[in-house]
Design an enzyme around this catalytic site. Structure first.
Site, mmCIF file in Angstrom:
data_model
loop_
_atom_site.group_PDB
_atom_site.id
_atom_site.type_symbol
_atom_site.label_atom_id
_atom_site.label_comp_id
_atom_site.label_asym_id
_atom_site.label_seq_id
_atom_site.Cartn_x
_atom_site.Cartn_y
_atom_site.Cartn_z
ATOM 1 N N ARG A 96 0.886 -1.135 -0.160
ATOM 2 C CA ARG A 96 -0.015 -0.062 -0.036
ATOM 3 C C ARG A 96 0.965 1.415 -0.082
ATOM 4 N NH1 ARG A 96 -4.976 -1.523 4.109
ATOM 5 N NH2 ARG A 96 -5.529 -3.518 3.684
ATOM 6 N N GLU A 167 -11.063 -2.474 -5.589
ATOM 7 C CA GLU A 167 -11.631 -1.277 -4.700
ATOM 8 C C GLU A 167 -10.642 0.090 -4.508
ATOM 9 O OE1 GLU A 167 -13.643 -1.685 -0.056
ATOM 10 O OE2 GLU A 167 -11.675 -1.726 -0.357
#
Lengths: 479, 146, 479, 146
Positions: A96, A167
């Site tokens: 991330r 997402e």
């Protein structure tokens, strides 16, 4: 300044080349070959088709572990023991943060020790072939879930790797997740992700995109969540995305949750272009859970009941071990089955609750106020409008850690447990709506015999984990 | 003494809810609050304390790494010649069965007061009033029912 | 023939003497001394007062083990770990059959081996002093729960032992529990039990009586349960009982369950004399449970949600281990906490569901039909009317094992999951109501593309344990 | 052969739901059903079979004590000169991991057919029709979708 315009093909190719050079596995991405791989997948793995054609809410858990074989085992057990209809692959924190080197070290350590040294699946490190092995092994559609402000390489690799749902978004994966990423920067990053999804879409591979609805997960007023969903949906549509799932996180009041999901679907269809298929996803309670599996099952049960009434297209389930962090696969499957049982028992019943239409009308009016504020500030350009609205606080998210949002708006529950706005700060909202919220909160204050104050906010934040919906003061000894 | 309070979440911690509630509570109690938000470094605390002539520096930590994040913090404050009162609160150790030992650890690091995550904001406010010798003001708008 | 008349004092004394001679512990029962013991109990142990003054539904589990110290431990853990407001003491099967010698052997074996060789607490064998030790040890009111057709000695000992609530009745502890006890016999037995409770009541010790509402626990149509509750309430009132808790077992359709509980409270107040305080108890689903704790938690969650909306005075909880029989104390406490969490999150919400009033009106009309049938057959005497109505099937209970009921009436769910009557047999019901039920079942048959038949009944009996509310046929392969 | 079927739950077992559903199914399928209900003794089965000249005796057991309850049952039937077909079904053993072994046990006790608790009534009806050489009647009202 960045604008809401479709990324040009040459720009798409340039950025694609650049970001694929960020990590060795980027080299294996080849668009035409990826289209052929997607075309070879059976209908049961086509995320958008499966989701859009379902006639009852589909269930999806959260799950990600570092090693490929473990991830296959985990997803297979959630599908068979949990009865999940759709599966996730949750990405680790290093990925991330685009720290692929650290993710590689973690993956190596996981392979050596057999322990889960990363908190998710490092899809970039597994590369296209690793992703494809996962997709081929599991007979269900799989979504990439993460929380990555710059997810360009992740998207390039996972799309080529056969994932058909992704997402996140420039606001929903920025404001709640990180302190110092500018909105202009994340919007630019996500224009690439959406354009890439659009490029696949144009070749018949409809990549489903899902803005993250729960945001900070803590008493987010429905209209704020909905406005951000609409913005991210519009941005994705501009880039050619044609399957968009708008998200919403349960607040725990059944009427408000059903009304919000109804409003989300309706406004989604209204604001987004006709060529986009709009679906909705309901997240079971994302705030603090009770430190007790039995009570947690009660929270999950209320979520299932709400889903049975509102009938979103998808439900993302929680586990009874939510309090302690990452659940065991057994607890994860248990959360799925508890939800399933409640939904299947309740969904055939006609349960029409009074007041849903009124609440939905209020939510829609608020959402339109916020959308107008954004459009006004952008002179018609939603990217500019969004950046400006967050900058001056006209659009804001409570409890936002990001420097890109004021984080000054504060929510509190009213006497019925619905989330209202206690502190408006600079949020742009018409006066009548502010009066409605004020009156509802004032009624609660009367019930509790105390002034409206931040104490209500603090009490409400802890209430569900302490076994109640509304954070009432403790009764006095003499009562 | 200055009624300005500098607040922040130290280290890489991104838990924002508690600090937001503290900001509201101290503002409502009449303090001037400078909220540095999440993921604040030791240096950012020191800079803000100097810039605002802070009477108190309030550090929050909820992700269990407070001890590492606070090593040398009071040296940083001292070299900036800050003599503000310092408090720390939150989930200060992973598995805090014995909070007294945790308190002792952070007192030794130099904090004047140490609070667990169950502490009401009112308790910290009352303590700070005592430490800064402030009486409740007339603008006090918080109603505490106990 | 037996009639609905108050048992004369001399008769009460004569039977009391007789039944106390049935087992050695009977000798220790002394009425005046028992009154003094009750008077010495703190307010927190007065069952009727605690129940009647509560402003939210109180929770009560099921629990009984043979040894006194184990029973104390068990109840204490359900109170502290489970948060139960009211506690039970479930009696063993031998005692229910008045086999005190066998119960004594079982208790002896339990003391020697440390194992639970009986399936409940043999209160007669523990005697007055044993019961009092239990009552004194636990700071909450405790009810006797059993299933005993002839509970006269059990009542004499447990009342003297300090228990202030006693489940059962002449129909509800006969028809569902035993094959060969005549109704006249059990009515006579229970006249004594109720008269004894009445005698205590007259001395200020208001013994709470609770007819067993779920009956056979399998798709019992609400009006049948309600009629039997009203009859048993009237019989108890005649004998001087002044605190009566009418019971109802969840069928799983929220609207019907809420409507039934509303109707039960309303008709209870209407039919029972003014001097009786009427309360209601809601039993979480008493039919077959899923063989899976996660799914069972979903069933319990739906029960909690229903209770939050209907707001009965008491809820009797199930555990996630229901499928496997007697739950561990931990599972029992878990069922309490799951229920509590759902109720506490939902009860402050205004949840008004459409159609509850209509359903309640239908249930009331049906209940009145059945009550009229009973009164008519008794020429005004409800005892004679009850015996005759069961004899000719005008009043009947589905799936009743007893020879005292025809057991010929059969229920099935309609298309919305509400329990209707598929086979009326000789049940006395006006034609219009039969048409309504027929039309509802016909709509379901249309939906399912099959004829109305007993197959629906069979499918419905298994449905919840298989994860659904309505027993729909499996979809065909070609659909 | 007689189309009369005697049904009952043997022993102390009080499970009534299954037998009620069987009664309905066999009646709907055109059989004459004598339902003895729960807690039926071996002798009661035999008496009813004689009294009604039964073509079949169907025994149900759900509480796990079927084997004890059925010991000597076929001797009782034989001494009453009953040559009816005999079936048994239900939860026939506690923890029936291996139903084939359970089936063998009850076949040895003398039952013509043995069913587990998952058996649909239709299956037993179809079997009985074969065993009694009966064809579906026109009064057949049951719709089976498979």
């Amino acid at each position: 300044m960045i604008r809401d315009e479709r990324l040009r093909s040459d720009e798409l190719r340039r950025i694609d080349r650049e970001i694929r050079a960020d990590w060795s596995t980027g080299a294996a991405v080849e668009f035409e070959e990826a289209i052929a791989f997607h075309d070879s997948l059976p209908a049961s793995k086509r995320f958008a088709d499966v989701l859009e054609s379902a006639d009852v809410p589909l269930l999806q858990p959260r799950a990600g572990v570092p090693r490929l074989d473990d991830q296959i085992d985990l997803l297979e057990s959630l599908r068979t023991d949990g009865g999940a209809d759709l599966l996730p692959t949750t990405i680790d924190s290093y990925t991330r943060d685009n720290e692929y080197e650290k993710a590689a070290e973690g993956l190596e350590a996981a392979r050596e020790t057999g322990e889960d040294t990363l908190n998710g699946f490092p899809a970039v490190n597994h590369g296209v072939s690793g992703c494809r092995e996962l997709i081929e092994s599991i007979d269900a559609p799989i979504e990439v879930r993460h929380g990555t402000p710059d997810a360009r390489l992740l998207a390039a690799i996972t799309f080529a790797g056969g994932f058909q749902s992704f997402e996140g978004g420039p606001i929903s994966y920025n404001i709640p997740y990180t302190k110092r990423h500018g909105l202009a920067e994340t919007i630019e990053n996500w224009q690439f992700v959406d354009r890439l999804a659009g490029a696949y879409t144009e070749r018949g591979v409809r990549i489903n995109r899902e803005p993250f609805g729960p945001l900070t997960g803590t008493l987010v007023p429905p209209s704020i969540a909905i406005a951000i969903m609409l913005i991210e949906g519009l941005l994705a549509a501009t880039q050619g995305v044609r399957s968009i799932t708008l998200g919403y996180g349960q607040v725990g009041n059944v009427v408000q949750d059903v009304a919000a999901l109804n409003a989300l679907q309706k406004l989604g269809e209204e604001y987004l272009p006709d060529e986009v298929v709009v679906t909705t996803v309901f997240h079971e309670w994302m705030g603090g859970f009770p430190p007790d599996e039995a009570r947690a099952s009660g929270v999950i049960g209320l979520g299932g009941m709400t889903a049975a009434i509102a009938r979103p297209d998808k439900v993302i389930t929680k586990s009874p071990q939510e309090f302690q962090g990452v659940p065991t696969r057994e607890a994860n499957a248990a959360g799925l089955r508890t939800t399933r049982q409640v939904i299947d028992m309740a969904i055939e019943q006609e349960i029409d609750i009074d007041g849903i239409d009124e609440e939905r009308a209020l939510i829609e009016r608020e959402s339109r106020c916020l959308m107008d504020a954004v459009f006004d500030r952008g002179d018609g350009d939603i990217v500019r409008g969004t950046i400006r609205a967050f900058d001056d606080g006209a659009l804001d998210v409570p409890f936002a850690p990001s420097d890109s949002a004021k984080g000054a708006v504060l929510p509190a529950r009213d006497d019925d447990g619905r989330v209202r706005i206690f502190e408006w700060a600079d949020l742009e909202m018409d006066g009548e709506i502010k009066e409605i919220h004020g009156a509802r909160l004032s009624r609660r204050a009367d019930t509790e015999g105390r002034d409206q104050s931040f104490r209500m906010v603090a009490d409400d934040v802890d209430a569900i984990s302490e076994g109640k919906l509304i954070g009432r003061p403790e009764p006095r000894g003499d009562v | 003494m200055s009624q300005t309070v500098v607040l922040g979440v130290i280290g890489s911690d991104a838990h924002v809810v508690g600090i937001t509630i503290l900001e509201q509570a101290f503002s409502a109690a009449g303090f001037d609050v400078v909220n540095l938000g999440v993921q604040t470094s030791q240096e950012e605390f020191a800079e803000a304390a100097v810039a605002h002539d802070a009477g108190a520096v309030l550090v929050s930590s909820l992700y269990g790494h407070a001890r590492q994040d606070c090593q040398g913090f009071h040296d940083v404050l001292e070299s900036a010649e800050i003599d503000a009162v310092t408090y720390i609160g939150g989930n200060l150790a992973v598995g805090q069965d014995d909070f007294e030992r945790t308190r002792e650890t952070f007192r030794e690091l130099g904090f004047d007061r140490v609070f667990d995550s169950e502490t009401d904001p009112e308790e910290a406010i009352a303590a700070l009033r005592r430490d800064l010798q402030i009486r409740p003001t007339e603008t006090e708008r918080v109603t505490v029912s106990s």
